[in-house]
Design a protein around this motif. Sequence first.
Motif, PDB file in Angstrom:
ATOM      1  N   ARG A  95      35.082  38.157  60.236  1.00 20.71           N
ATOM      2  CA  ARG A  95      34.532  36.961  59.416  1.00 20.71           C
ATOM      3  C   ARG A  95      33.369  37.486  58.827  1.00 20.71           C
ATOM      4  O   ARG A  95      32.676  36.947  57.554  1.00 20.71           O
ATOM      5  N   GLY A  96      32.456  37.761  59.736  1.00 20.14           N
ATOM      6  CA  GLY A  96      30.899  38.423  59.481  1.00 20.14           C
ATOM      7  C   GLY A  96      31.022  39.488  58.514  1.00 20.14           C
ATOM      8  O   GLY A  96      30.327  39.446  57.523  1.00 20.14           O
ATOM      9  N   PHE A  97      32.125  40.500  58.454  1.00 17.91           N
ATOM     10  CA  PHE A  97      32.270  41.456  57.694  1.00 17.91           C
ATOM     11  C   PHE A  97      32.782  40.897  56.235  1.00 17.91           C
ATOM     12  O   PHE A  97      32.215  41.352  55.209  1.00 17.91           O
ATOM     13  N   VAL A  98      33.557  39.844  56.167  1.00 17.21           N
ATOM     14  CA  VAL A  98      33.949  39.190  54.818  1.00 17.21           C
ATOM     15  C   VAL A  98      32.731  38.694  54.212  1.00 17.21           C
ATOM     16  O   VAL A  98      32.537  38.879  53.119  1.00 17.21           O
ATOM     17  N   LEU A  99      31.900  37.943  55.076  1.00 16.19           N
ATOM     18  CA  LEU A  99      30.758  37.239  54.376  1.00 16.19           C
ATOM     19  C   LEU A  99      29.984  38.159  53.945  1.00 16.19           C
ATOM     20  O   LEU A  99      29.272  38.097  52.784  1.00 16.19           O
ATOM     21  N   ASN A 100      29.557  39.325  54.571  1.00 13.03           N
ATOM     22  CA  ASN A 100      28.770  40.289  54.215  1.00 13.03           C
ATOM     23  C   ASN A 100      29.105  40.872  52.804  1.00 13.03           C
ATOM     24  O   ASN A 100      28.194  41.187  51.756  1.00 13.03           O
ATOM     25  N   THR A 101      30.341  41.285  52.888  1.00 11.68           N
ATOM     26  CA  THR A 101      30.955  41.725  51.702  1.00 11.68           C
ATOM     27  C   THR A 101      30.868  40.900  50.244  1.00 11.68           C
ATOM     28  O   THR A 101      30.350  41.503  49.242  1.00 11.68           O
ATOM     29  N   LEU A 102      31.079  39.593  50.525  1.00 10.37           N
ATOM     30  CA  LEU A 102      31.017  38.708  49.432  1.00 10.37           C
ATOM     31  C   LEU A 102      29.630  38.537  48.914  1.00 10.37           C
ATOM     32  O   LEU A 102      29.314  38.120  47.682  1.00 10.37           O
ATOM     33  N   LEU A 103      28.804  38.419  50.099  1.00  6.59           N
ATOM     34  CA  LEU A 103      27.208  38.145  49.602  1.00  6.59           C
ATOM     35  C   LEU A 103      26.742  39.416  48.900  1.00  6.59           C
ATOM     36  O   LEU A 103      26.117  39.124  47.725  1.00  6.59           O
ATOM     37  N   TYR A 104      27.271  40.713  49.095  1.00 10.43           N
ATOM     38  CA  TYR A 104      26.741  42.020  48.132  1.00 10.43           C
ATOM     39  C   TYR A 104      27.622  41.653  46.930  1.00 10.43           C
ATOM     40  O   TYR A 104      27.006  42.172  45.985  1.00 10.43           O
ATOM     41  N   ASP A 105      28.759  41.338  46.978  1.00 10.45           N
ATOM     42  CA  ASP A 105      29.636  41.453  45.788  1.00 10.45           C
ATOM     43  C   ASP A 105      28.989  40.466  44.634  1.00 10.45           C
ATOM     44  O   ASP A 105      28.606  40.798  43.491  1.00 10.45           O
ATOM     45  N   ASP A 126      21.166  29.904  51.133  1.00 13.31           N
ATOM     46  CA  ASP A 126      19.932  30.469  50.336  1.00 13.31           C
ATOM     47  C   ASP A 126      19.231  31.616  51.592  1.00 13.31           C
ATOM     48  O   ASP A 126      18.863  32.774  51.160  1.00 13.31           O
ATOM     49  N   LEU A 127      19.066  31.243  52.883  1.00 15.96           N
ATOM     50  CA  LEU A 127      18.757  32.180  53.541  1.00 15.96           C
ATOM     51  C   LEU A 127      19.823  33.359  53.857  1.00 15.96           C
ATOM     52  O   LEU A 127      19.216  34.425  53.776  1.00 15.96           O
ATOM     53  N   ALA A 128      20.899  33.278  53.695  1.00 14.94           N
ATOM     54  CA  ALA A 128      21.684  34.378  53.842  1.00 14.94           C
ATOM     55  C   ALA A 128      21.713  35.134  52.483  1.00 14.94           C
ATOM     56  O   ALA A 128      21.932  36.671  52.808  1.00 14.94           O
ATOM     57  N   HIS A 129      21.826  34.606  51.601  1.00 10.55           N
ATOM     58  CA  HIS A 129      21.853  35.568  50.202  1.00 10.55           C
ATOM     59  C   HIS A 129      20.587  36.328  50.228  1.00 10.55           C
ATOM     60  O   HIS A 129      20.633  37.481  49.667  1.00 10.55           O
ATOM     61  N   THR A 130      19.739  35.674  50.510  1.00  8.44           N
ATOM     62  CA  THR A 130      18.167  36.202  50.377  1.00  8.44           C
ATOM     63  C   THR A 130      18.191  37.799  51.272  1.00  8.44           C
ATOM     64  O   THR A 130      17.829  38.544  50.979  1.00  8.44           O
ATOM     65  N   ALA A 131      18.438  37.114  52.532  1.00  3.78           N
ATOM     66  CA  ALA A 131      18.444  38.277  53.604  1.00  3.78           C
ATOM     67  C   ALA A 131      19.224  39.464  53.343  1.00  3.78           C
ATOM     68  O   ALA A 131      18.922  40.579  53.619  1.00  3.78           O
ATOM     69  N   ARG A 132      20.380  39.238  52.644  1.00  2.40           N
ATOM     70  CA  ARG A 132      21.366  40.078  52.657  1.00  2.40           C
ATOM     71  C   ARG A 132      20.888  41.010  51.296  1.00  2.40           C
ATOM     72  O   ARG A 132      21.206  42.319  51.447  1.00  2.40           O
ATOM     73  N   ARG A 133      20.256  40.444  50.601  1.00  3.35           N
ATOM     74  CA  ARG A 133      19.591  41.308  49.481  1.00  3.35           C
ATOM     75  C   ARG A 133      18.380  42.123  49.781  1.00  3.35           C
ATOM     76  O   ARG A 133      18.323  42.955  49.252  1.00  3.35           O
ATOM     77  N   ASP A 134      17.609  41.508  50.808  1.00  6.64           N
ATOM     78  CA  ASP A 134      16.271  42.182  51.044  1.00  6.64           C
ATOM     79  C   ASP A 134      16.719  43.254  52.411  1.00  6.64           C
ATOM     80  O   ASP A 134      15.867  44.132  52.399  1.00  6.64           O
ATOM     81  N   GLU A 135      17.519  42.779  53.183  1.00  5.21           N
ATOM     82  CA  GLU A 135      17.775  43.315  54.629  1.00  5.21           C
ATOM     83  C   GLU A 135      18.828  44.528  54.425  1.00  5.21           C
ATOM     84  O   GLU A 135      19.035  45.159  55.317  1.00  5.21           O
ATOM     85  N   GLU A 178      23.001  44.890  55.071  1.00  7.24           N
ATOM     86  CA  GLU A 178      24.229  44.054  55.868  1.00  7.24           C
ATOM     87  C   GLU A 178      23.665  43.335  57.176  1.00  7.24           C
ATOM     88  O   GLU A 178      22.690  44.080  57.777  1.00  7.24           O
ATOM     89  N   LEU A 179      24.220  42.423  57.245  1.00  4.45           N
ATOM     90  CA  LEU A 179      23.792  41.384  58.265  1.00  4.45           C
ATOM     91  C   LEU A 179      24.552  41.275  59.663  1.00  4.45           C
ATOM     92  O   LEU A 179      26.019  41.454  59.318  1.00  4.45           O
ATOM     93  N   SER A 180      23.992  41.466  60.731  1.00  4.31           N
ATOM     94  CA  SER A 180      24.953  41.390  61.833  1.00  4.31           C
ATOM     95  C   SER A 180      25.441  39.917  62.269  1.00  4.31           C
ATOM     96  O   SER A 180      24.700  39.171  61.607  1.00  4.31           O
ATOM     97  N   THR A 181      26.182  39.881  62.945  1.00  3.22           N
ATOM     98  CA  THR A 181      26.734  38.509  63.165  1.00  3.22           C
ATOM     99  C   THR A 181      25.564  37.709  64.019  1.00  3.22           C
ATOM    100  O   THR A 181      25.556  36.514  63.748  1.00  3.22           O
ATOM    101  N   ASP A 182      24.776  38.453  64.696  1.00  2.00           N
ATOM    102  CA  ASP A 182      23.678  37.588  65.393  1.00  2.00           C
ATOM    103  C   ASP A 182      22.759  37.151  64.501  1.00  2.00           C
ATOM    104  O   ASP A 182      22.126  36.302  64.544  1.00  2.00           O
ATOM    105  N   ARG A 183      22.242  37.981  63.531  1.00  2.00           N
ATOM    106  CA  ARG A 183      21.433  37.789  62.553  1.00  2.00           C
ATOM    107  C   ARG A 183      21.952  36.495  61.589  1.00  2.00           C
ATOM    108  O   ARG A 183      21.157  35.534  61.272  1.00  2.00           O
ATOM    109  N   ILE A 184      23.445  36.527  61.310  1.00  2.00           N
ATOM    110  CA  ILE A 184      23.791  35.442  60.718  1.00  2.00           C
ATOM    111  C   ILE A 184      23.692  34.263  61.370  1.00  2.00           C
ATOM    112  O   ILE A 184      23.276  33.114  60.626  1.00  2.00           O
TER     113      ILE A 184
END
Length: 443
Positions: free
Chosen positions: A69-79, A304-313, A315-321
């Motif tokens: 589920r973390g990978f799905v979220l990462n993929t869609l954040l980047y999409d 807001d935190l997740a979208h911003t972090a994905r664009r700045d950092e 791919e996010l680990s599940t711990d980071r999310i």
Amino acid sequence: MTEKAVTGRNAWSRLFAEVTSAIEVAVDDGARPVPLDAALSQLVSPDRDLRRRVAEGVTAALEPGLRTRGFVLNTLLYDKAVDDRLRRYPHWLASRNLANEASDESVEALVEAVRGRYDLPRRWYALKARLLGLDRLADYDRAAAVTAEDPEVPWPEARDLVLDSYRGFDPGLGELARRFFAERWIDAPVRPNKRGGAFCAYTVPSAHPYVMLNFTAKRRDVLVLAHELGHGLHAALAAPRGVFHQHTPLTVSETASVFGETIVFGRLLERAMSAESRLALLAESLEGSIATVFRQVAMNRFEDLAHTARRDEGELSTDRIGELWAESQEELFGDAVEVTDGYRAWWSYVPHFIATPGYVYAYAYGQLLALSVYRRYREEGEGFVPRYVDMLAAGGSMPPVELGKIVDVDLVDPGFWDAALDLVAEQLEAAEAAALEAGRVPA
């Protein structure tokens, strides 16, 4: 892009939905696991040990598929980041604001106003801890019932109470509401295989709306009837606007429903004879406001935190999310609620973050818009009624900011949102007084 989404964004959303719907929770050793939704519903139990076991069971059930589920979220954040760049949106929420016909300024004013009043849910949670006999709530205590008070209201009594409330506000609205009952536009009985919950269904202006609910004669059902009937009245009044302008964006669609529910809530509160009964009613209303306003804004902050972090950092680990989720929730709860380690994974079953990014703030927007309109009515009295009816009759023919001007409210002004939050504060003060009067907390 829309055609490619079938095997892209939409496919990932479908995968998330299918994986999440298969989650089962083991609450007790040896007992048969139950679906996730059924487990979460047990968090209202008065038994704290059961609530704790349910929370631990949910956390354990979320763990096996967390990386997926973390990978799905990462993929869609980047999409979404790619889409926003190609379409030249200035920030991650801009496309959702455009779909909601809400200005960036009004949404920013809403979010900042709500964050500035996080003291209200914290005060409620502090009072709730005392009502439950706890020093401090844990995250799994937030939904626990504070009283067993739940009087029955038969259908004829509920119908008359709702109709009298609408007639008392405006005879024209009362007559339109009467037609829903007289012409059988309401389906209320509970039946086998009937869809759960409640909603108002309307499609095209030439067909009248239907109100669909499951009436079980609980006091809460009276408010649900008033709420869905408000949707029906809104649809019926806006029908002359035609197929393109009858429907409103989500940011405005709750105006009539919450307004009607608030009027009927006042009637129910007047009828509550004991302090314990008033406390039960006020507690339910406060829980609803916290869920619809404060929790949704906290979820917006997580996005807001997740979208911003994905664009700045990247791919996010599940711990980071999990860290970002905890940060947004701890801002809301303050010292009033303990965020347990297991709760850091609870972002991972929320479908809105996946299928409709940016969606959640619209709940708060609509709720507070309705409450502010109600406050304006309380201040102005009968002179306000014609403008309110005009606003409903306008349907979706204007953006929310322009609709607000009909009733003299400015959605860009943070003070507008604060006025609605003042009504929540009034209910909190009334709940504190009722708890004291009922002897549930020491003086």
